[in-house]
Write a protein that holds these residues in place. Structure first.
Motif, short mmCIF file in Angstrom:
data_model
loop_
_atom_site.label_atom_id
_atom_site.label_comp_id
_atom_site.label_asym_id
_atom_site.label_seq_id
_atom_site.Cartn_x
_atom_site.Cartn_y
_atom_site.Cartn_z
N VAL A 180 0.83 -1.20 0.00
CA VAL A 180 0.00 0.00 0.00
C VAL A 180 0.87 1.26 0.00
CG1 VAL A 180 -1.78 1.28 1.26
CG2 VAL A 180 -1.97 -1.19 1.01
N VAL A 181 2.02 1.22 0.67
CA VAL A 181 2.94 2.37 0.62
C VAL A 181 3.35 2.64 -0.82
CG1 VAL A 181 5.31 3.07 1.15
CG2 VAL A 181 3.84 2.29 2.97
N LEU A 182 3.66 1.58 -1.57
CA LEU A 182 4.02 1.76 -2.99
C LEU A 182 2.86 2.36 -3.78
CD1 LEU A 182 5.97 -1.57 -3.63
CD2 LEU A 182 6.92 0.72 -3.29
N GLN A 183 1.64 1.90 -3.52
CA GLN A 183 0.48 2.44 -4.22
C GLN A 183 0.24 3.91 -3.86
OE1 GLN A 183 -2.54 -0.39 -3.10
NE2 GLN A 183 -2.38 -1.42 -5.07
N VAL A 184 0.42 4.26 -2.60
CA VAL A 184 0.21 5.65 -2.18
C VAL A 184 1.26 6.55 -2.82
CG1 VAL A 184 0.26 7.23 -0.21
CG2 VAL A 184 -1.01 5.09 -0.06
#
Length: 190
Positions: free
Chosen positions: A59-63
């Motif tokens: 999710v960090v990568l997506q954000v």
């Protein structure tokens, strides 16, 4: 959708993604951990820690990608759509919204979308812009009406009469609903 910032020059901003979404996966794993403790079943320490961490990393990568490629910011001098910045001096006009009753597409709907994406991102709506050199491009935002109004104001374009009529009819219907609600609450409708 509009995020206010401390900068006085920011007229409109959408972040593209929010950091709070990183916590959703680990919170879910924590709830499962608490349920396993309360019910007395075996606690899956490693699995819950591994899954919570893995979900958070993805999710960090997506954000990061969302904040870089799908964010919108309009300032006094420029419009930034994702990674592309367009000076306001190069925008000649904000084109009218698509007519939902029309069978024909507007010319700007097939124009290039700003940013380095192949088109208007999902869950965003395109806004037609005519540039100073005559080319058409599409700006986009989740709250496209607020961006359209802010862009029109920023480039000094007067509000369109059909936009004003739509705004007036929305205000009138909201006022009528409010008045009708007050009448029925007081029993004065009969």
């Amino acid at each position: 959708m509009i995020e206010a910032r401390g900068d006085s020059g920011v007229l409109f901003a959408e972040p593209g993604a929010r950091w709070r979404t990183v916590a959703y996966g680990p919170i879910l794993c924590l709830i499962i951990f608490i349920l396993e403790l309360v019910t007395g079943s075996s606690v899956h320490w490693f699995a819950l820690l591994f899954c919570g961490s893995l979900i958070a990393i993805f999710v960090v990568l997506q954000v990061i990608a969302g904040r870089r490629h799908v964010s919108v910011e309009l300032t006094d001098t420029a419009l930034r759509e994702g990674t592309e910045t367009l000076p306001l001096t190069s925008i000649a006009a904000v084109l009218p919204e698509r007519d939902d009753d029309s069978w024909d597409d507007e010319d700007w709907e097939s124009a290039r979308a700003l940013g380095e994406l192949s088109g208007v991102p999902r869950r965003r709506t395109g806004i037609g812009l005519r540039l100073s050199d005559g080319t058409l491009v599409q700006a986009w935002a989740k709250d496209h009406r607020a961006l359209r109004a802010a862009l029109s104001t920023a480039i000094g374009q007067p509000p369109r009469s059909d936009d004003l009529e739509a705004e007036a009819s929305e205000t009138a219907s909201a006022d009528a609903t409010e008045v009708a609600g007050k009448d029925s609450e007081n029993g004065a409708d009969r």
